[in-house]
Design a protein around this motif. Structure first.
Motif, PDB file in Angstrom:
ATOM      1  N   SER A   1      15.598  45.761  -9.320  1.00  0.00           N
ATOM      2  CA  SER A   1      14.364  45.580  -8.106  1.00  0.00           C
ATOM      3  C   SER A   1      13.201  45.003  -9.117  1.00  0.00           C
ATOM      4  N   LEU A   2      12.326  45.195 -10.486  1.00  0.00           N
ATOM      5  CA  LEU A   2      11.627  43.751 -10.845  1.00  0.00           C
ATOM      6  C   LEU A   2      12.303  43.049 -10.788  1.00  0.00           C
ATOM      7  N   GLY A   3      12.765  42.341 -11.666  1.00  0.00           N
ATOM      8  CA  GLY A   3      13.273  40.873 -11.805  1.00  0.00           C
ATOM      9  C   GLY A   3      13.291  40.833  -9.628  1.00  0.00           C
ATOM     10  N   PHE A   4      14.041  41.198  -9.081  1.00  0.00           N
ATOM     11  CA  PHE A   4      13.182  41.085  -7.969  1.00  0.00           C
ATOM     12  C   PHE A   4      12.091  39.865  -7.310  1.00  0.00           C
ATOM     13  N   VAL A   5      11.596  41.181  -7.462  1.00  0.00           N
ATOM     14  CA  VAL A   5       9.809  41.138  -6.701  1.00  0.00           C
ATOM     15  C   VAL A   5       9.659  39.656  -8.087  1.00  0.00           C
ATOM     16  N   VAL A   6       9.473  39.411  -8.905  1.00  0.00           N
ATOM     17  CA  VAL A   6       9.129  38.276 -10.304  1.00  0.00           C
ATOM     18  C   VAL A   6       9.388  37.283  -9.967  1.00  0.00           C
ATOM     19  N   ALA A   7      10.782  37.347 -10.006  1.00  0.00           N
ATOM     20  CA  ALA A   7      11.733  35.975  -9.257  1.00  0.00           C
ATOM     21  C   ALA A   7      10.955  35.603  -7.954  1.00  0.00           C
TER      22      ALA A   7
ATOM     23  N   SER B   1      18.812  29.147  -9.095  1.00  0.00           N
ATOM     24  CA  SER B   1      18.184  29.116  -9.600  1.00  0.00           C
ATOM     25  C   SER B   1      18.367  27.581 -10.775  1.00  0.00           C
ATOM     26  N   VAL B   2      19.061  28.020 -11.276  1.00  0.00           N
ATOM     27  CA  VAL B   2      19.105  26.184 -11.762  1.00  0.00           C
ATOM     28  C   VAL B   2      18.745  25.073 -11.052  1.00  0.00           C
ATOM     29  N   ARG B   3      19.687  25.448  -9.679  1.00  0.00           N
ATOM     30  CA  ARG B   3      18.983  24.121  -8.902  1.00  0.00           C
ATOM     31  C   ARG B   3      16.985  23.494  -8.300  1.00  0.00           C
ATOM     32  N   VAL B   4      17.052  24.779  -7.854  1.00  0.00           N
ATOM     33  CA  VAL B   4      14.921  24.853  -8.216  1.00  0.00           C
ATOM     34  C   VAL B   4      14.565  24.467  -9.757  1.00  0.00           C
ATOM     35  N   TRP B   5      14.642  24.730 -10.871  1.00  0.00           N
ATOM     36  CA  TRP B   5      14.742  24.382 -12.180  1.00  0.00           C
ATOM     37  C   TRP B   5      14.866  23.278 -11.829  1.00  0.00           C
ATOM     38  N   MET B   6      16.375  22.489 -11.940  1.00  0.00           N
ATOM     39  CA  MET B   6      16.155  21.477 -12.306  1.00  0.00           C
ATOM     40  C   MET B   6      15.926  19.785 -10.845  1.00  0.00           C
ATOM     41  N   VAL B   7      15.240  20.771  -9.579  1.00  0.00           N
ATOM     42  CA  VAL B   7      14.425  19.263  -8.994  1.00  0.00           C
ATOM     43  C   VAL B   7      12.606  19.853  -9.755  1.00  0.00           C
ATOM     44  N   SER B   8      12.272  21.247 -10.208  1.00  0.00           N
ATOM     45  CA  SER B   8      10.815  21.473 -10.326  1.00  0.00           C
ATOM     46  C   SER B   8      10.843  20.525 -11.714  1.00  0.00           C
ATOM     47  N   ARG B   9      11.920  19.916 -12.350  1.00  0.00           N
ATOM     48  CA  ARG B   9      12.030  19.030 -13.552  1.00  0.00           C
ATOM     49  C   ARG B   9      11.729  18.139 -12.875  1.00  0.00           C
ATOM     50  N   ARG B  10      12.505  17.561 -12.322  1.00  0.00           N
ATOM     51  CA  ARG B  10      12.571  16.414 -11.659  1.00  0.00           C
ATOM     52  C   ARG B  10      11.247  15.798 -11.442  1.00  0.00           C
ATOM     53  N   THR B  11      10.371  16.288 -11.029  1.00  0.00           N
ATOM     54  CA  THR B  11       8.879  16.706  -9.777  1.00  0.00           C
ATOM     55  C   THR B  11       7.882  16.347 -10.654  1.00  0.00           C
ATOM     56  N   GLY B  12       8.329  17.124 -11.688  1.00  0.00           N
ATOM     57  CA  GLY B  12       7.237  17.634 -12.483  1.00  0.00           C
ATOM     58  C   GLY B  12       6.446  18.723 -12.484  1.00  0.00           C
ATOM     59  N   ILE B  13       6.306  19.660 -11.034  1.00  0.00           N
ATOM     60  CA  ILE B  13       5.953  20.250 -10.113  1.00  0.00           C
ATOM     61  C   ILE B  13       6.825  21.965 -10.660  1.00  0.00           C
ATOM     62  N   ALA B  14       5.800  22.634 -11.278  1.00  0.00           N
ATOM     63  CA  ALA B  14       5.672  24.194 -11.852  1.00  0.00           C
ATOM     64  C   ALA B  14       7.017  24.102 -12.353  1.00  0.00           C
ATOM     65  N   VAL B  15       6.428  23.641 -13.329  1.00  0.00           N
ATOM     66  CA  VAL B  15       8.411  23.861 -14.262  1.00  0.00           C
ATOM     67  C   VAL B  15       8.591  24.703 -15.513  1.00  0.00           C
ATOM     68  N   ASN B  16       6.925  25.431 -15.467  1.00  0.00           N
ATOM     69  CA  ASN B  16       7.335  26.966 -16.579  1.00  0.00           C
ATOM     70  C   ASN B  16       7.173  27.461 -14.667  1.00  0.00           C
ATOM     71  N   ALA B  17       6.973  27.879 -14.143  1.00  0.00           N
ATOM     72  CA  ALA B  17       7.654  28.606 -13.069  1.00  0.00           C
ATOM     73  C   ALA B  17       8.905  28.736 -12.650  1.00  0.00           C
ATOM     74  N   ALA B  18       9.139  27.418 -12.922  1.00  0.00           N
ATOM     75  CA  ALA B  18      10.948  27.662 -12.514  1.00  0.00           C
ATOM     76  C   ALA B  18      11.937  28.375 -13.299  1.00  0.00           C
ATOM     77  N   LEU B  19      11.229  27.787 -15.181  1.00  0.00           N
ATOM     78  CA  LEU B  19      11.664  28.378 -15.946  1.00  0.00           C
ATOM     79  C   LEU B  19      11.902  29.636 -15.970  1.00  0.00           C
ATOM     80  N   TRP B  20      10.589  30.025 -15.998  1.00  0.00           N
ATOM     81  CA  TRP B  20      10.726  31.903 -15.678  1.00  0.00           C
ATOM     82  C   TRP B  20      11.513  31.987 -14.577  1.00  0.00           C
ATOM     83  N   ALA B  21      11.335  31.592 -13.506  1.00  0.00           N
ATOM     84  CA  ALA B  21      11.680  32.461 -12.907  1.00  0.00           C
ATOM     85  C   ALA B  21      13.652  32.228 -13.045  1.00  0.00           C
ATOM     86  N   PHE B  22      14.346  31.159 -13.831  1.00  0.00           N
ATOM     87  CA  PHE B  22      15.895  31.066 -13.733  1.00  0.00           C
ATOM     88  C   PHE B  22      15.606  32.705 -14.819  1.00  0.00           C
TER      89      PHE B  22
END
Length: 142
Positions: free
Chosen positions: A115-121, A67-88
């Motif tokens: 289980s709810l966290g799994f679905v949301v993430a 999740s940290v890796r996704v968030w970092m790549v998301s920040r670098r690309t500027g794509i879906a940053v909020n979604a990646a942060l909320w997933a983290f």
């Protein structure tokens, strides 16, 4: 030293990695629920339950790392940053619910939070991957 460039394809790859890690985590959790804890079993079943529970915990730590890796790549690309942060954030809350479940001898509400966290993430990682694919297709068309 220059910063490595990151493409939307990198975010697609990381989002898939997160979804695969979540799927493995889900399956290990279901296996643990079916077999029970090591204390609830005897003999070989106790050993298998311990192995499943240990793998579930280790993959949980791996899910946090992913999740940290996704968030970092998301920040670098500027794509879906909020979604990646909320997933983290959801992953951290879900992990803490898992720790709480073990500390409270399988509290049903904390299991529900997991289980709810799994679905949301999972939904949030689909959003990050789809956003990256859309950006990649837009860039390819240009």
């Amino acid at each position: 030293m220059s910063t490595p460039t990151t493409s939307p394809q990198d975010l697609v790859r990381r989002s898939r990695e997160a979804l695969l890690a979540l799927a493995l985590q889900f399956l290990l959790g279901m296996g643990t629920n079916l077999i029970g804890t090591p204390e609830e079993n005897t003999g070989a079943a106790s050993v298998i339950a311990g192995i499943l529970l240990g793998l579930h915990a280790l993959v949980g730590i791996g899910v946090i790392i992913v999740s940290v890796r996704v968030w970092m790549v998301s920040r670098r690309t500027g794509i879906a940053v909020n979604a990646a942060l909320w997933a983290f954030i959801v992953i951290i809350v879900t992990f803490l619910a898992g720790v709480g479940t073990m500390m409270t001898n399988n509290n049903g509400w904390l299991s529900f939070v997991m289980s709810l966290g799994f679905v949301v993430a999972a939904a949030l990682y689909v959003v990050t991957g789809a956003s990256a694919l859309a950006r990649q297709r837009t860039g390819d068309a240009a």
